[in-house]
Write an enzyme that holds these catalytic residues in place. Structure first.
Site, PDB file in Angstrom:
ATOM      1  N   ASP A  52       0.849  -1.190   0.000  1.00  0.00           N
ATOM      2  CA  ASP A  52       0.000   0.000   0.000  1.00  0.00           C
ATOM      3  C   ASP A  52       0.888   1.245   0.000  1.00  0.00           C
ATOM      4  O   ASP A  52       2.110   1.128   0.064  1.00  0.00           O
ATOM      5  CB  ASP A  52      -0.931   0.014   1.232  1.00  0.00           C
ATOM      6  N   ASP A  54       1.522   5.121   1.765  1.00  0.00           N
ATOM      7  CA  ASP A  54       1.181   6.048   2.841  1.00  0.00           C
ATOM      8  C   ASP A  54       1.584   7.446   2.403  1.00  0.00           C
ATOM      9  O   ASP A  54       2.639   7.633   1.787  1.00  0.00           O
ATOM     10  CB  ASP A  54       1.964   5.682   4.110  1.00  0.00           C
ATOM     11  N   ASP A 128      11.171   4.997  11.787  1.00  0.00           N
ATOM     12  CA  ASP A 128      11.979   3.933  12.387  1.00  0.00           C
ATOM     13  C   ASP A 128      13.294   3.683  11.648  1.00  0.00           C
ATOM     14  O   ASP A 128      14.371   3.968  12.148  1.00  0.00           O
ATOM     15  CB  ASP A 128      11.159   2.643  12.573  1.00  0.00           C
TER      16      ASP A 128
HETATM   17  P1  ATP Z   1       4.634  -2.383   5.079  1.00  0.00           P
HETATM   18  O1  ATP Z   1       3.400  -1.517   4.874  1.00  0.00           O
HETATM   19  O2  ATP Z   1       5.217  -2.953   3.855  1.00  0.00           O
HETATM   20  O3  ATP Z   1       4.477  -3.370   6.175  1.00  0.00           O
HETATM   21  P2  ATP Z   1       5.721   0.111   5.978  1.00  0.00           P
HETATM   22  O4  ATP Z   1       7.145   0.564   6.170  1.00  0.00           O
HETATM   23  O5  ATP Z   1       4.912   0.904   5.021  1.00  0.00           O
HETATM   24  O6  ATP Z   1       5.789  -1.415   5.618  1.00  0.00           O
HETATM   25  P3  ATP Z   1       3.740   0.814   7.906  1.00  0.00           P
HETATM   26  O7  ATP Z   1       3.422   0.110   9.178  1.00  0.00           O
HETATM   27  O8  ATP Z   1       2.746   0.897   6.830  1.00  0.00           O
HETATM   28  O9  ATP Z   1       5.066   0.108   7.391  1.00  0.00           O
HETATM   29  O10 ATP Z   1       4.225   2.272   8.305  1.00  0.00           O
HETATM   30  C1  ATP Z   1       4.447   3.297   7.369  1.00  0.00           C
HETATM   31  C2  ATP Z   1       5.651   4.115   7.795  1.00  0.00           C
HETATM   32  O11 ATP Z   1       5.410   4.715   9.075  1.00  0.00           O
HETATM   33  C3  ATP Z   1       6.923   3.321   7.984  1.00  0.00           C
HETATM   34  O12 ATP Z   1       7.605   3.122   6.789  1.00  0.00           O
HETATM   35  C4  ATP Z   1       7.689   4.185   8.944  1.00  0.00           C
HETATM   36  O13 ATP Z   1       8.290   5.273   8.299  1.00  0.00           O
HETATM   37  C5  ATP Z   1       6.599   4.726   9.835  1.00  0.00           C
HETATM   38  N1  ATP Z   1       6.388   3.850  11.010  1.00  0.00           N
HETATM   39  C6  ATP Z   1       5.494   2.842  11.132  1.00  0.00           C
HETATM   40  N2  ATP Z   1       5.570   2.254  12.328  1.00  0.00           N
HETATM   41  C7  ATP Z   1       6.533   2.913  12.993  1.00  0.00           C
HETATM   42  C8  ATP Z   1       7.078   2.789  14.299  1.00  0.00           C
HETATM   43  N3  ATP Z   1       6.636   1.873  15.146  1.00  0.00           N
HETATM   44  N4  ATP Z   1       8.054   3.647  14.645  1.00  0.00           N
HETATM   45  C9  ATP Z   1       8.500   4.610  13.793  1.00  0.00           C
HETATM   46  N5  ATP Z   1       8.034   4.752  12.563  1.00  0.00           N
HETATM   47  C10 ATP Z   1       7.059   3.929  12.149  1.00  0.00           C
HETATM   48 MG    MG Z   2       2.771   0.688   4.630  1.00  0.00          MG
END
Ligand code: ATP
Ligand code: MG
Length: 491
Positions: A52, A54, A128
């Site tokens: 997805d 963001d 993160d």
């Molecule tokens: P995926 O959606 O493929 O699992 P993602 O990196 O997009 O991976 P998400 O959980 O959708 O993960 O979060 C979007 C973004 O928000 C992350 O890429 C990161 O920059 C930030 N983020 C999410 N969770 C955290 C956290 N616990 N601490 C710090 N930043 C976070």
């Molecule tokens: Mg994501």
């Protein structure tokens, strides 16, 4: 900070769905800054297809709501976010965040509330991993890279922003995210993280809500690399934090099921994370069954109690939603039904709403060397491909064999019971039992029982499809009208 050319990073607007472009364009037109950030940018740069996208902006949630009106909903308390609907898709739009104020962190340093808006630089520092902190403006064709993350992408390294120990203390779930991304992307973990990622550090997960940990466990199960992440979870001591009483030696069954889950995802098939919970907790469930039987509890009651016991223990770590718990207990109960069904129930069983999951589970047990399935996994597999006549022949042959076996052994121990000597068709699980053990909100319970009513209807009509002149119906022992056989849990 360096500004990279999107095209040099392998990015182009042609890769993006119209929904995310719509969100970025609408915010830009209203005078705000807007970027794609996180996993979407990371995965595109790695040549993977993102799950997805963001978006992040300098507009506050209230301002985002003004831009999108009824298409926007503000959600979350700890993290206030906007959900924007574009066509059928939902895009999560966050506002740049500043560091949290001291007053809203727990004694252990965990952030409890986090709605302090800030600048893009502050927002970057809150993310993160470096590879999750690149800001992509697709219309300008630019990627803002504040920490040379592009090198970490090239070197396949997972690096936390800031001091790793502090970042884990702020949010212990980042430990799970570390292992998830390392497994999913096949990245190595930065030595600075490895140094502080100790079993003591994983104790911090005790403070994380079991609801959030369930969500994270689902992400681990469904990312497509479950088989790779399992030994990592064990090595880093996360396994014991997530799963109550689960030994760290992975059984052949669990291993087989994990590989199977990954394969299904690769083939684009759906998977139910609760199924893997049923696999994980199968051994503890059998052990609890034995314990109840040893105390003289009747087999059906022992199974019901064991199911409740195991799930109750697990709820101290990850709260499995009610409907998923019911699913797990039904899959377990199906093992009994499928192992030694009465001949006249076979066709109806194969139409049961829980048949597919129960059968997959049985076959996985069998294929991972569990001989207590007595070959019934393969039997059911063949049965499903048979014509009507072949099914009749298979059932009578099965029935003759069953009668022969029965003459040979009459036993009441649990393993036999799990092989299905109680073949009366009763509800798979009694909903009322779990309700008395763990009171839940009435709303969710009414939702799930509605589901079952629907299923019951379906099964009734399916069992009604057996003709009156079917050989099974002519057998003397059969006195019941199969259309009256009721499946599904009691209300
Ligand atoms: P995926 O959606 O493929 O699992 P993602 O990196 O997009 O991976 P998400 O959980 O959708 O993960 O979060 C979007 C973004 O928000 C992350 O890429 C990161 O920059 C930030 N983020 C999410 N969770 C955290 C956290 N616990 N601490 C710090 N930043 C976070
Ligand atoms: Mg994501």
């Amino acid at each position: 900070m360096q500004t990279l050319h999107a095209s040099k990073c392998g990015l182009s607007t042609a890769q993006l769905p119209s929904s995310i472009l719509d969100v970025i364009d609408s915010l830009t037109k209203a005078g705000y800054e807007a970027y794609i950030v996180g996993g979407g940018v990371r995965d595109l740069m790695l040549g993977l297809s993102p799950k997805d996208y963001d978006a992040v902006t300098d507009a506050t949630p209230a301002q985002i709501k003004e831009v999108f009106g009824r298409r926007c909903r503000i959600i979350g308390r700890r993290f206030e976010l906007a959900h924007v609907y574009s066509g059928r898709e939902l895009i999560e739009v966050a506002t740049f965040r500043a560091p949290p104020k001291k007053a809203v962190t727990s004694a252990a340093g965990m952030i409890l509330r986090d709605n302090n808006w800030g600048t893009i630089e502050q927002d970057f520092a809150r993310r993160d991993f470096s590879i999750n902190a690149m800001y992509y403006q697709p219309r300008k064709g630019e990627v803002l890279d504040f920490c040379n993350a592009v090198d970490d992408i090239k070197n396949k390294t997972l690096r936390l922003l800031g001091d790793p120990a502090l970042r884990f203390e702020e949010d212990p779930v980042r430990m799970l995210r570390t292992l998830r991304f390392a497994a999913k992307l096949n990245f190595s973990i930065d030595p600075d993280i490895l140094e502080i990622f100790t079993p003591e550090m994983t104790q911090l997960l005790r403070d994380v809500s079991p609801h959030r940990l369930y969500d994270e466990s689902q992400k681990l199960f469904t990312m497509g690399h479950l088989h790779r992440v399992m030994p990592m979870l064990i090595d880093f001591g996360i396994w014991n934090q997530l799963f109550a009483d689960l030994p760290t030696d992975i059984t052949a069954f669990i291993e087989h099921a994990a590989k199977n889950t990954d394969q299904r995802i690769q083939m684009g098939k759906t998977i139910n994370p609760a199924f893997f919970y049923a696999v994980l907790l199968w051994k503890p469930f059998l052990e609890r069954c034995e314990a109840h039987l040893a105390k003289g509890v009747a087999p059906a009651e022992a199974r019901a109690q064991a199911g409740l016991d195991v799930l109750k223990r697990q709820a101290t770590r990850t709260i499995i939603p009610r409907f998923a718990e019911t699913f797990i207990r039904e899959v377990w109960e199906m093992q009994t039904r499928l192992l030694n069904p009465k001949a006249q129930q076979i066709e109806a069983l194969s139409n049961h709403a829980r048949f597919r999951a129960g059968f997959d589970f049985l076959l996985l047990r069998e294929k991972s060397g569990d001989s207590s399935t007595l070959g019934m996994g393969v039997w059911w597999e063949a049965y499903q491909t048979m014509s009507g006549d072949e099914k009749e022949r298979a059932i009578s042959q099965y029935n003759r064999q069953r009668a022969k076996n029965r003459r040979k052994t009459v036993t009441t121990d649990v393993v036999e019971e799990l092989k299905g000597n109680t073949a009366t068709i009763e509800p798979l699980v009694k909903e009322s039992e779990s309700r008395s053990r763990r009171p839940r909100k009435s709303q969710s319970s009414s939702g799930s029982s509605q589901d079952f009513r629907g299923r019951e209807q379906r099964v009734k009509s399916n069992s009604g499809e057996i003709d009156a002149d079917h050989p099974i119906m002519k057998r003397k022992r059969v006195q019941r009208d199969l259309t009256k056989v009721v499946f599904g849990p009691t209300k």
